[in-house]
Scaffold this active site. Structure first.
Site, short mmCIF file in Angstrom:
data_model
loop_
_atom_site.label_atom_id
_atom_site.label_comp_id
_atom_site.label_asym_id
_atom_site.label_seq_id
_atom_site.Cartn_x
_atom_site.Cartn_y
_atom_site.Cartn_z
N ASN A 11 -1.70 17.77 -9.77
CA ASN A 11 -3.00 18.29 -10.17
C ASN A 11 -3.62 17.36 -11.22
O ASN A 11 -3.02 17.12 -12.27
CB ASN A 11 -2.83 19.70 -10.76
CG ASN A 11 -4.15 20.35 -11.14
OD1 ASN A 11 -5.00 19.69 -11.75
ND2 ASN A 11 -4.31 21.61 -10.78
N ASP A 13 -6.61 17.70 -12.74
CA ASP A 13 -7.67 18.32 -13.55
C ASP A 13 -7.81 17.67 -14.93
O ASP A 13 -8.92 17.40 -15.40
CB ASP A 13 -7.37 19.80 -13.81
CG ASP A 13 -7.49 20.67 -12.60
OD1 ASP A 13 -7.07 21.84 -12.69
OD2 ASP A 13 -7.98 20.20 -11.56
N HIS A 14 -6.69 17.44 -15.59
CA HIS A 14 -6.80 17.12 -17.01
C HIS A 14 -7.00 15.64 -17.31
O HIS A 14 -7.21 15.26 -18.46
CB HIS A 14 -5.65 17.77 -17.78
CG HIS A 14 -5.74 19.26 -17.66
ND1 HIS A 14 -6.78 19.98 -18.22
CD2 HIS A 14 -5.01 20.16 -16.98
CE1 HIS A 14 -6.66 21.26 -17.90
NE2 HIS A 14 -5.59 21.38 -17.13
N HIS A 47 -8.99 21.56 -9.31
CA HIS A 47 -9.59 22.87 -9.50
C HIS A 47 -11.04 22.70 -9.94
O HIS A 47 -11.30 22.31 -11.08
CB HIS A 47 -8.79 23.63 -10.56
CG HIS A 47 -9.25 25.03 -10.81
ND1 HIS A 47 -8.66 25.84 -11.76
CD2 HIS A 47 -10.23 25.78 -10.24
CE1 HIS A 47 -9.26 27.01 -11.77
NE2 HIS A 47 -10.21 27.01 -10.86
N ARG A 49 -13.80 24.26 -11.30
CA ARG A 49 -14.11 25.52 -11.96
C ARG A 49 -15.62 25.78 -11.98
O ARG A 49 -16.42 24.83 -11.99
CB ARG A 49 -13.58 25.52 -13.40
CG ARG A 49 -12.09 25.77 -13.51
CD ARG A 49 -11.64 25.78 -14.95
NE ARG A 49 -10.26 26.27 -15.10
CZ ARG A 49 -9.94 27.53 -15.36
NH1 ARG A 49 -10.90 28.44 -15.48
NH2 ARG A 49 -8.68 27.91 -15.49
N ARG A 53 -15.59 22.51 -16.43
CA ARG A 53 -15.07 22.00 -17.71
C ARG A 53 -14.28 20.70 -17.51
O ARG A 53 -14.13 19.92 -18.43
CB ARG A 53 -14.20 23.04 -18.39
CG ARG A 53 -12.94 23.36 -17.62
CD ARG A 53 -12.09 24.41 -18.33
NE ARG A 53 -12.73 25.73 -18.29
CZ ARG A 53 -12.12 26.86 -18.73
NH1 ARG A 53 -10.90 26.80 -19.23
NH2 ARG A 53 -12.74 28.02 -18.67
N GLU A 74 -8.61 23.88 -5.37
CA GLU A 74 -8.47 25.19 -6.01
C GLU A 74 -9.86 25.73 -6.31
O GLU A 74 -10.71 25.00 -6.86
CB GLU A 74 -7.65 25.09 -7.29
CG GLU A 74 -6.20 24.85 -7.03
CD GLU A 74 -5.36 24.90 -8.27
OE1 GLU A 74 -5.87 24.63 -9.36
OE2 GLU A 74 -4.15 25.20 -8.16
N THR A 105 -5.70 29.09 -16.36
CA THR A 105 -5.42 30.24 -15.50
C THR A 105 -4.37 31.13 -16.17
O THR A 105 -3.31 30.65 -16.57
CB THR A 105 -4.92 29.76 -14.13
OG1 THR A 105 -5.94 28.96 -13.55
CG2 THR A 105 -4.60 30.94 -13.21
N GLU A 155 0.89 30.78 -3.38
CA GLU A 155 1.43 29.98 -4.49
C GLU A 155 1.77 30.95 -5.60
O GLU A 155 0.90 31.66 -6.10
CB GLU A 155 0.45 28.91 -4.96
CG GLU A 155 1.04 28.08 -6.11
CD GLU A 155 0.23 26.84 -6.46
OE1 GLU A 155 -0.45 26.29 -5.58
OE2 GLU A 155 0.28 26.43 -7.64
N HIS A 194 2.05 26.14 -12.08
CA HIS A 194 1.39 26.43 -13.37
C HIS A 194 2.39 26.35 -14.53
O HIS A 194 3.33 27.14 -14.61
CB HIS A 194 0.65 27.76 -13.43
CG HIS A 194 -0.28 27.79 -14.60
ND1 HIS A 194 -1.59 27.37 -14.56
CD2 HIS A 194 -0.05 28.12 -15.89
CE1 HIS A 194 -2.13 27.46 -15.76
NE2 HIS A 194 -1.23 27.91 -16.59
N HIS A 217 -0.82 19.57 -15.65
CA HIS A 217 -1.03 19.39 -17.09
C HIS A 217 0.10 18.61 -17.74
O HIS A 217 -0.13 17.63 -18.47
CB HIS A 217 -1.20 20.77 -17.75
CG HIS A 217 -1.45 20.71 -19.22
ND1 HIS A 217 -0.45 20.85 -20.15
CD2 HIS A 217 -2.60 20.46 -19.93
CE1 HIS A 217 -0.96 20.74 -21.36
NE2 HIS A 217 -2.25 20.50 -21.26
C1 LIG Z 1 -4.21 27.67 -10.71
C2 LIG Z 1 -3.49 26.87 -11.70
O1 LIG Z 1 -2.50 27.27 -12.24
C3 LIG Z 1 -3.99 25.54 -12.09
O2 LIG Z 1 -3.93 24.67 -11.07
C4 LIG Z 1 -5.38 25.65 -12.61
O3 LIG Z 1 -6.08 24.49 -12.33
C5 LIG Z 1 -5.26 25.90 -14.08
O4 LIG Z 1 -6.51 25.77 -14.64
P1 LIG Z 1 -6.79 24.46 -15.53
O5 LIG Z 1 -6.46 23.28 -14.70
O6 LIG Z 1 -8.26 24.59 -15.86
O7 LIG Z 1 -5.88 24.58 -16.72
N1 LIG Z 2 -1.61 25.58 -9.26
C1 LIG Z 2 -0.88 24.95 -10.34
C2 LIG Z 2 -1.37 23.56 -10.54
O1 LIG Z 2 -2.08 23.01 -9.72
C3 LIG Z 2 -0.98 22.83 -11.75
O2 LIG Z 2 -0.84 23.68 -12.86
P1 LIG Z 2 -0.47 22.94 -14.24
O3 LIG Z 2 0.78 22.14 -14.00
O4 LIG Z 2 -1.63 22.06 -14.58
O5 LIG Z 2 -0.26 24.07 -15.22
#
Ligand SMILES: CC(=O)[C@@H](O)[C@H](O)COP(=O)(O)O
Ligand SMILES: NCC(=O)COP(=O)(O)O
Length: 246
Positions: A11, A13-14, A47, A49, A53, A74, A105, A155, A194, A217
């Site tokens: 993932n 996202d960050h 994800h 959102r 963000r 996501e 989440t 999941e 997560h 993360h």
């Molecule tokens: C669903 C999940 O657990 C994560 O993949 C989600 O993306 C968490 O949100 P953030 O990435 O915004 O922390």
């Molecule tokens: N669905 C969980 C995910 O994609 C990653 O979660 P995290 O490791 O960023 O907390």
């Protein structure tokens, strides 16, 4: 039961969180996804959102077009996100709960309580050829609701397991173990994610009916110090040790 392959979804996202801190264009989440692909990731999770963000609409477009890995998109169960998913047709879409005020989440989707709302989302995504996953708690009623909704994948939310310690963590782990076995009985493909880290991944990876972990993360944080490939290599070796006992 022979050891099933355990996929690693990364993932990113960050990476976008850091990028957005300055409102510029780097670090680029798409470059991170390409590096993850080179380092052996089985998929990319992102994800989008409602409040954007971190991941942006353009990130999703580029992840779809510029990264040669399945994208697990996501999304909240909203008309806006459904439209974006149907436009891009990612490999998979994981429906997650979303609250604007949350830091991250905080739990799983209430598939049972939101059955009627979720049904058209699952149907429309599936009809578009998108593999639908529901991000849920390790709760038999939620698994049964996911099955009834026609989602082929669930999941399991591992956040509470990761946040707890001692007996409370063990209790959460047992919930996940039982839910993963029940998912298999129901014919649901079982993923988990997560909050997973080097310290928490092995007991989850040991659960043979779980076939994919989505981790972000922690990996992105570790990548700041040792690079993404090295962070992934260590995570993958822990997953393999857990799965094969090597
Ligand atoms: C669903 C999940 O657990 C994560 O993949 C989600 O993306 C968490 O949100 P953030 O990435 O915004 O922390
Ligand atoms: N669905 C969980 C995910 O994609 C990653 O979660 P995290 O490791 O960023 O907390």
């Amino acid at each position: 039961m022979m050891n099933r392959k355990l996929r690693l979804g990364v993932n990113i996202d960050h990476v976008a969180t850091i990028r957005n801190a300055r409102g510029g264009s780097f670090p680029d989440p798409v470059r991170a996804a390409q590096l993850a692909a080179q380092a052996g990731a089985d998929g990319i999770t992102a994800h989008l959102r409602e409040d954007r963000r971190h991941i942006s609409d353009d990130d999703i477009t580029r992840l779809t077009n510029e990264v040669d890995l399945p994208l697990n998109f996501e999304m909240a169960a909203t008309e806006e996100m459904l439209g974006i998913a149907l436009r891009h047709r990612p490999h998979a879409a994981c429906i997650v709960p979303e609250k604007r005020e949350e830091r991250t989440t905080e739990g799983g989707l209430d598939a049972k309580g939101n059955f009627d709302h979720l049904k058209p989302f699952v149907s429309k995504l599936s009809e578009a050829g998108i593999r639908v996953s529901l991000f849920i708690e390790a709760d038999p009623a939620q698994l049964e609701a996911a099955k009834a909704l026609g989602a082929p994948v669930i999941e399991l939310h591992t956040g509470a397991y990761c946040e707890e310690t001692g007996e409370a963590r063990d209790k959460e782990l047992q919930r996940i173990v039982k839910a993963a076995a029940y998912a298999d009985e129901l014919g649901l493909e079982c993923h988990a994610g997560h909050g997973l880290t080097y310290n928490t991944v092995k007991p989850i990876a040991e659960i043979d009916t779980i076939v994919e972990l989505n981790i972000g993360h922690f990996l992105i944080g570790e990548a700041i110090f040792c690079g993404l490939a090295q962070a992934m290599d260590k995570m993958r070796s822990l997953m393999n040790e857990a799965r094969t006992g090597a």
